[in-house]
Each structure stands twice: as structure tokens, then as C-alpha cells.
Design a protein around this motif. Structure first.
Motif, PDB file in Angstrom:
ATOM      1  N   ARG A   1       0.827  -1.212   0.000  1.00 37.65           N
ATOM      2  CA  ARG A   1       0.000   0.000   0.000  1.00 37.65           C
ATOM      3  C   ARG A   1       0.857   1.256   0.000  1.00 37.65           C
ATOM      4  NH1 ARG A   1      -5.006   0.194   4.032  1.00 37.65           N
ATOM      5  NH2 ARG A   1      -5.034   2.244   3.026  1.00 37.65           N
ATOM      6  N   SER A   2       0.412   2.247  -0.710  1.00 34.26           N
ATOM      7  CA  SER A   2       1.112   3.534  -0.736  1.00 34.26           C
ATOM      8  C   SER A   2       1.169   4.152   0.654  1.00 34.26           C
ATOM      9  CB  SER A   2       0.403   4.490  -1.697  1.00 34.26           C
ATOM     10  OG  SER A   2       0.446   4.010  -3.021  1.00 34.26           O
ATOM     11  N   ALA A   3       0.104   3.954   1.449  1.00 32.92           N
ATOM     12  CA  ALA A   3       0.049   4.513   2.794  1.00 32.92           C
ATOM     13  C   ALA A   3       1.129   3.937   3.692  1.00 32.92           C
ATOM     14  CB  ALA A   3      -1.334   4.260   3.411  1.00 32.92           C
ATOM     15  N   VAL A   4       1.636   2.759   3.345  1.00 34.81           N
ATOM     16  CA  VAL A   4       2.734   2.147   4.102  1.00 34.81           C
ATOM     17  C   VAL A   4       4.070   2.503   3.465  1.00 34.81           C
ATOM     18  CG1 VAL A   4       3.724  -0.018   4.932  1.00 34.81           C
ATOM     19  CG2 VAL A   4       1.235   0.245   4.816  1.00 34.81           C
ATOM     20  N   SER A   5       4.119   2.498   2.138  1.00 33.74           N
ATOM     21  CA  SER A   5       5.378   2.789   1.441  1.00 33.74           C
ATOM     22  C   SER A   5       5.878   4.200   1.713  1.00 33.74           C
ATOM     23  CB  SER A   5       5.202   2.595  -0.068  1.00 33.74           C
ATOM     24  OG  SER A   5       5.195   1.231  -0.414  1.00 33.74           O
ATOM     25  N   GLU A   6       4.973   5.154   1.911  1.00 34.01           N
ATOM     26  CA  GLU A   6       5.404   6.537   2.109  1.00 34.01           C
ATOM     27  C   GLU A   6       6.241   6.709   3.379  1.00 34.01           C
ATOM     28  OE1 GLU A   6       3.682  11.051   1.655  1.00 34.01           O
ATOM     29  OE2 GLU A   6       2.333   9.501   2.435  1.00 34.01           O
ATOM     30  N   PRO A   7       5.737   6.326   4.568  1.00 29.94           N
ATOM     31  CA  PRO A   7       6.580   6.501   5.765  1.00 29.94           C
ATOM     32  C   PRO A   7       7.786   5.566   5.778  1.00 29.94           C
ATOM     33  CG  PRO A   7       4.553   5.347   6.330  1.00 29.94           C
ATOM     34  CD  PRO A   7       4.395   5.826   4.915  1.00 29.94           C
ATOM     35  N   VAL A   8       7.600   4.337   5.275  1.00 35.18           N
ATOM     36  CA  VAL A   8       8.725   3.402   5.231  1.00 35.18           C
ATOM     37  C   VAL A   8       9.779   3.898   4.241  1.00 35.18           C
ATOM     38  CG1 VAL A   8       9.441   1.053   4.593  1.00 35.18           C
ATOM     39  CG2 VAL A   8       7.397   1.403   5.981  1.00 35.18           C
ATOM     40  N   GLY A   9       9.324   4.487   3.119  1.00 30.72           N
ATOM     41  CA  GLY A   9      10.248   5.024   2.128  1.00 30.72           C
ATOM     42  C   GLY A   9      11.109   6.143   2.694  1.00 30.72           C
ATOM     43  N   ALA A  10      10.535   6.935   3.590  1.00 30.96           N
ATOM     44  CA  ALA A  10      11.327   7.988   4.235  1.00 30.96           C
ATOM     45  C   ALA A  10      12.424   7.369   5.094  1.00 30.96           C
ATOM     46  CB  ALA A  10      10.416   8.869   5.085  1.00 30.96           C
ATOM     47  N   LEU A  11      12.113   6.251   5.756  1.00 33.50           N
ATOM     48  CA  LEU A  11      13.093   5.580   6.611  1.00 33.50           C
ATOM     49  C   LEU A  11      14.182   4.895   5.789  1.00 33.50           C
ATOM     50  CD1 LEU A  11      10.755   4.015   9.329  1.00 33.50           C
ATOM     51  CD2 LEU A  11      12.302   5.959   9.584  1.00 33.50           C
ATOM     52  N   THR A  12      13.792   4.217   4.690  1.00 35.60           N
ATOM     53  CA  THR A  12      14.813   3.571   3.868  1.00 35.60           C
ATOM     54  C   THR A  12      15.744   4.616   3.260  1.00 35.60           C
ATOM     55  OG1 THR A  12      13.335   3.542   1.930  1.00 35.60           O
ATOM     56  CG2 THR A  12      13.385   1.569   3.313  1.00 35.60           C
ATOM     57  N   GLY A  13      15.205   5.811   2.996  1.00 31.41           N
ATOM     58  CA  GLY A  13      16.047   6.893   2.497  1.00 31.41           C
ATOM     59  C   GLY A  13      17.074   7.324   3.532  1.00 31.41           C
ATOM     60  N   ILE A  14      16.629   7.414   4.783  1.00 31.29           N
ATOM     61  CA  ILE A  14      17.542   7.784   5.874  1.00 31.29           C
ATOM     62  C   ILE A  14      18.607   6.705   6.069  1.00 31.29           C
ATOM     63  CG2 ILE A  14      17.698   8.161   8.371  1.00 31.29           C
ATOM     64  CD1 ILE A  14      14.896   9.414   8.208  1.00 31.29           C
ATOM     65  N   HIS A  15      18.194   5.437   5.930  1.00 35.34           N
ATOM     66  CA  HIS A  15      19.103   4.314   6.186  1.00 35.34           C
ATOM     67  C   HIS A  15      19.855   3.849   4.941  1.00 35.34           C
ATOM     68  CE1 HIS A  15      16.069   3.384   9.617  1.00 35.34           C
ATOM     69  NE2 HIS A  15      17.027   4.169  10.051  1.00 35.34           N
ATOM     70  N   ASP A  16      19.651   4.537   3.822  1.00 37.87           N
ATOM     71  CA  ASP A  16      20.328   4.166   2.565  1.00 37.87           C
ATOM     72  C   ASP A  16      20.046   2.718   2.159  1.00 37.87           C
ATOM     73  OD1 ASP A  16      21.518   6.662   2.110  1.00 37.87           O
ATOM     74  OD2 ASP A  16      23.161   6.189   3.469  1.00 37.87           O
ATOM     75  N   MET A  17      18.796   2.291   2.319  1.00 36.83           N
ATOM     76  CA  MET A  17      18.418   0.929   1.938  1.00 36.83           C
ATOM     77  C   MET A  17      17.612   0.971   0.638  1.00 36.83           C
ATOM     78  SD  MET A  17      16.109  -1.978   3.898  1.00 36.83           S
ATOM     79  CE  MET A  17      17.203  -2.072   5.310  1.00 36.83           C
ATOM     80  N   PRO A  18      18.083   0.323  -0.427  1.00 33.14           N
ATOM     81  CA  PRO A  18      17.305   0.269  -1.672  1.00 33.14           C
ATOM     82  C   PRO A  18      15.942  -0.381  -1.438  1.00 33.14           C
ATOM     83  CG  PRO A  18      19.563  -0.458  -2.038  1.00 33.14           C
ATOM     84  CD  PRO A  18      19.387  -0.359  -0.551  1.00 33.14           C
ATOM     85  N   GLN A  19      14.893   0.234  -1.992  1.00 31.17           N
ATOM     86  CA  GLN A  19      13.524  -0.250  -1.814  1.00 31.17           C
ATOM     87  C   GLN A  19      12.815  -0.251  -3.162  1.00 31.17           C
ATOM     88  OE1 GLN A  19      11.178   2.262   0.742  1.00 31.17           O
ATOM     89  NE2 GLN A  19       9.281   1.111   0.441  1.00 31.17           N
TER      90      GLN A  19
ATOM     91  N   PRO B   1      14.799   9.076  -1.381  1.00 30.67           N
ATOM     92  CA  PRO B   1      15.807   8.934  -2.436  1.00 30.67           C
ATOM     93  C   PRO B   1      16.121   7.499  -2.826  1.00 30.67           C
ATOM     94  CG  PRO B   1      16.847   9.486  -0.344  1.00 30.67           C
ATOM     95  CD  PRO B   1      15.378   9.616  -0.130  1.00 30.67           C
ATOM     96  N   THR B   2      15.765   6.513  -1.981  1.00 30.45           N
ATOM     97  CA  THR B   2      16.099   5.118  -2.304  1.00 30.45           C
ATOM     98  C   THR B   2      14.873   4.319  -2.731  1.00 30.45           C
ATOM     99  OG1 THR B   2      15.831   4.421   0.021  1.00 30.45           O
ATOM    100  CG2 THR B   2      18.042   5.113  -0.688  1.00 30.45           C
ATOM    101  N   PHE B   3      13.736   5.005  -2.933  1.00 28.27           N
ATOM    102  CA  PHE B   3      12.489   4.305  -3.280  1.00 28.27           C
ATOM    103  C   PHE B   3      12.333   4.182  -4.792  1.00 28.27           C
ATOM    104  CE2 PHE B   3       8.014   4.324  -4.496  1.00 28.27           C
ATOM    105  CZ  PHE B   3       7.511   3.286  -3.728  1.00 28.27           C
ATOM    106  N   GLY B   4      11.912   3.015  -5.244  1.00 28.32           N
ATOM    107  CA  GLY B   4      11.587   2.789  -6.644  1.00 28.32           C
ATOM    108  C   GLY B   4      10.389   1.853  -6.737  1.00 28.32           C
ATOM    109  N   ARG B   5       9.869   1.649  -7.925  1.00 27.69           N
ATOM    110  CA  ARG B   5       8.718   0.761  -8.087  1.00 27.69           C
ATOM    111  C   ARG B   5       8.647   0.239  -9.517  1.00 27.69           C
ATOM    112  NH1 ARG B   5       4.102   5.418  -6.901  1.00 27.69           N
ATOM    113  NH2 ARG B   5       5.241   7.150  -7.835  1.00 27.69           N
ATOM    114  N   THR B   6       8.138  -0.960  -9.650  1.00 27.10           N
ATOM    115  CA  THR B   6       7.978  -1.567 -10.968  1.00 27.10           C
ATOM    116  C   THR B   6       6.582  -1.326 -11.523  1.00 27.10           C
ATOM    117  OG1 THR B   6       7.431  -3.665  -9.876  1.00 27.10           O
ATOM    118  CG2 THR B   6       9.701  -3.368 -10.637  1.00 27.10           C
ATOM    119  N   ILE B   7       5.690  -0.761 -10.725  1.00 25.70           N
ATOM    120  CA  ILE B   7       4.324  -0.459 -11.155  1.00 25.70           C
ATOM    121  C   ILE B   7       4.251   1.022 -11.507  1.00 25.70           C
ATOM    122  CG2 ILE B   7       3.500   0.082  -8.820  1.00 25.70           C
ATOM    123  CD1 ILE B   7       0.852  -1.306  -9.565  1.00 25.70           C
ATOM    124  N   PRO B   8       3.476   1.404 -12.537  1.00 29.06           N
ATOM    125  CA  PRO B   8       3.388   2.826 -12.914  1.00 29.06           C
ATOM    126  C   PRO B   8       2.754   3.666 -11.808  1.00 29.06           C
ATOM    127  CG  PRO B   8       2.581   1.416 -14.688  1.00 29.06           C
ATOM    128  CD  PRO B   8       2.740   0.539 -13.495  1.00 29.06           C
TER     129      PRO B   8
END
Length: 374
Positions: free
Chosen positions: A243-261, A278-285
Motif C-alpha cells: 500500500r502507498s500509505a505504508v510505502s510513504e513513511p517506510v520510504g522515508a526511513l529507507t532513504g535515511i538508512h540508505d536501503m534500496p527499496q 531517495p532510495t524508493f523505486g517501483r515496478t508499477i506505474p
């Protein structure tokens, strides 16, 4: 005084389950932690009996000393003995060493990580006893140690999604988990059935993926908690969230931790923020793309008014905003109504609003659970 039942020595945990006075209480099965809980009650009770015999039951220090004084009492978890600090003494402590290795031939059931679990050694009476019938297994289930002593480069891939649960959305999520696990198997085996590039990796890449799924329950708070626990467990990369509602806050954390997502289902335009994530990507449009195509479809039919009923979260709000921008740009009047997730009453109210406006073309941006009510 009150009668205190002193349990007879029990050699095997299964024997305890067969006792008529305990089977109903622990019908779900007995694990070592349950045995410790049982013996903690026995220790407290026996300590109280000893303190009472000394006439000091009301003195906490005497009661504690009595509990510490238990020496070799047979309990459900084995003999019980405490050290000077009141912790179970190593001489009566028991441990099992479980060898966990990825199994490339395991059945890929939803919610089950393909792995081999074998008890290879047991610690009792202060030393290890090794199970000759269960030799240690290395990556892929082999009993042979890698030639260089290191083996493949293992990449721990966290998987975050709504993987277990009874709803239609949960079932849909589990199918995505199975697809991801098939992809892990194919990558590790360099099987190019669906992605021919894997055939060409050969010995040029020794990376092997280790899938580690965690359940987000479709909630941001749970997703954050599961991500933080996964990071402590050594995740190198993250697949998800759903879910986008989960990816948004988690994406902020992976960016802080430099973890590819990399997400496979999160579509909100807000996730395209390369500064905040900065480390968030997606295969879905992104929904910026899908809202453009939907607007072009509406435009093709000559419809000049459209309503949008959307779930009030990162996904739904983002889609509605993108749709509003696209429709406004081409002169299509648009009305949006946000609905609370899991509320049939909110769906009914939104439909009534659209009916009041005599809206004939309605775009719904909701989850599977809401379609029936809609």
C-alpha cells in the motif's frame, strides 16, 4: 494451610500434555516458553511454602531467598536451579541449535519462506550433544562446505506487505508473495523462463537472495514497526511495501538508512519524491500515468463531467489529485468524494452525493473489500 500440588518429575514435554488435568489448558501445544512459565509458577509456590515453614511468608527478602534456594527441583522444563542473582543456573539450562538454510526445492506456499530447519545439537548439563542424524547444511541444503569457506554473496531481501489475513485484499496480497518467491527461486537458480537475462548471469554473479517476509497488515504503524525489526535482523534491500500509505513513511526511513527499496503495488504520485525518498523505486506505474490514461478514455467518449469516489489515504488522495489535474487541463468537470476505508456507510453516503449531483460517470479508487458495498 492450602494444599499445594507438587508436580511429579516429567522427562518429556509431550508427557505433560497427556495429563488429564493439563491437556485442556495447553491444548494448543506445549513450547519451551510455556514450560518456563509453568515452572515459574511452581517456583513461586514452592518458595512460598518454604518461607511459610519459617514463619516469614510476609517478608519479601525471605521469600526471594527461598525461591533462589530451590536446587534441582524437577519441573516441566527439567531440573530447576538458580544462581546467586536468581537466574536459572547454566547447569540446568537447555538450548537447541537449529540449522536454518534456504531450500531451493521447497514448495512455495503463501506465507512460507522456503527453508530447511533441522535441530543439529542440544545443550544440556553444561555441554553440547550433536545429532549425528542431522548434519549441518549449508546454503541450498548442501552438507558440503563451500570451497573458499565463504560461498555465495547472500543478500537479505526484506518483503513487506499485507501477506496474511481473511479478506479479499489479503488473498490478493498473498498471490503477490507467491509470485515474488517464485522470482527468488528463479533468480537463485539462474532460471530465465520469464526473465531471459537470468540465463546470462552464469558464474559472473554469485549473489543469492534470501527472502524474509514480514506482515504490514496494510497499516502504516505496523509497516514501520516491521521494517525497523527487519532492519535489525539485517535486511539489505526491501521489496514493498504494498500500500502507498505504508510505502510513504517506510520510504522515508529507507532513504535515511540508505536501503534500496522497490515496491510492486504502491502507485501514489507522492512516492515520486526523490528528495524525501531517495532510495524508493517501483515496478508499477505511478497514478500520474494511470489517471492520464483514464482521463483520455473519458475524453474520447465525450463525457464532460465525472465523479471520483476514493479511499481517504495516500493512494486514494494521490489518485484523486492527479485525476483532478488531468481533467481540469482538458476542460472536464470533476467532483471527488473521499471515503473512510472499511466503512460501507461512507460508501453509501458518497454514492448518494453523486446521485444528488446527477453524476453518471463515476471512477472508483477503492480496495477490493469496498467493491461489493459500492
Amino acid at each position: 494451610g492450602a494444599h499445594v500440588w507438587h508436580p511429579a518429575p516429567v522427562a518429556e514435554l509431550d508427557a505433560f500434555l497427556n495429563r488429564s488435568d493439563s491437556a485442556s489448558v495447553l491444548a494448543g501445544g506445549l513450547e519451551s516458553f510455556l514450560a518456563f512459565a509453568y515452572d515459574a509458577v511452581v517456583a513461586l509456590g514452592l518458595g512460598a511454602c518454604m518461607a511459610e515453614e519459617m514463619g516469614s511468608l510476609d517478608e519479601p527478602e525471605t521469600l526471594l531467598d527461598s525461591i533462589k534456594g530451590l536446587d534441582g527441583v524437577a519441573g516441566l522444563s527439567g531440573p530447576i536451579r538458580f544462581d546467586a542473582q536468581g537466574t536459572r543456573d547454566i547447569s540446568t539450562s537447555s538450548f537447541e541449535m537449529t540449522n536454518i538454510a534456504y531450500d531451493p526445492n521447497a514448495t512455495l506456499d503463501a506465507g512460507v519462506t522456503p527453508e530447511i530447519r533441522l535441530r543439529v545439537a542440544t545443550w544440556t548439563t553444561g555441554e553440547w550433544t550433536f545429532d549425528s542424524g542431522n548434519p549441518f547444511r549449508y546454503w541450498g541444503g548442501s552438507e558440503e562446505a563451500p570451497e573458499d569457506g565463504i560461498g555465495a554473496r547472500l543478500l537479505s531481501m526484506g518483503m513487506l506487505g499485507r501477506f496474511w489475513g481473511p479478506t479479499e485484499t489479503d488473498l490478493s496480497e498473498r498471490s503477490k508473495l507467491v509470485s515474488a518467491l517464485v522470482a527468488v527461486r528463479h533468480f537463485n537458480a539462474r532460471n530465465g523462463s520469464y526473465a531471459p537475462v537470468l540465463n546470462d548471469l552464469g558464474s559472473s554473479c554469485d549473489v543469492q537472495l534470501v527472502p524474509l517476509p514480514r506482515h504490514s497488515a496494510g497499516r502504516a504503524s505496523t509497516g514501520i514497526d516491521q521494517y525497523l525489526q527487519g532492519r535489525m535482523d539485517g535486511w539489505d534491500v526491501l521489496l514493498g511495501a504494498a500500500r502507498s500509505a505504508v510505502s510513504e513513511p517506510v520510504g522515508a526511513l529507507t532513504g535515511i538508512h540508505d536501503m534500496p527499496q522497490c515496491s510492486y503495488w504502491s502507485t501514489s504520485p507522492r512516492l515520486s519524491d526523490n528528495v524525501g525518498m531517495p532510495t524508493f523505486g517501483r515496478t508499477i506505474p505511478s497514478d500520474e500515468t494511470s489517471s492520464l490514461t483514464v482521463t483520455r478514455y473519458i475524453q474520447y467518449h465525450g463525457w464532460d463531467r465525472v465523479g471520483v469516489i476514493h479511499v481517504a489515504d495516500t493512494y486514494g488522495n494521490g489518485y484523486a489529485d492527479a485525476m483532478r489535474a488531468e481533467c481540469t487541463a482538458v476542460g472536464i468537470a470533476i467532483t471527488t468524494v473521499a471515503v473512510e476505508e472499511g466503512s460501507p456507510e461512507a460508501i453509501l453516503s458518497a454514492v448518494n452525493t453523486m446521485a444528488t449531483l446527477d453524476m453518471r460517470i463515476i471512477v472508483s479508487v477503492v480496495f477490493l473489500d469496498a467493491l461489493e458495498a459500492l
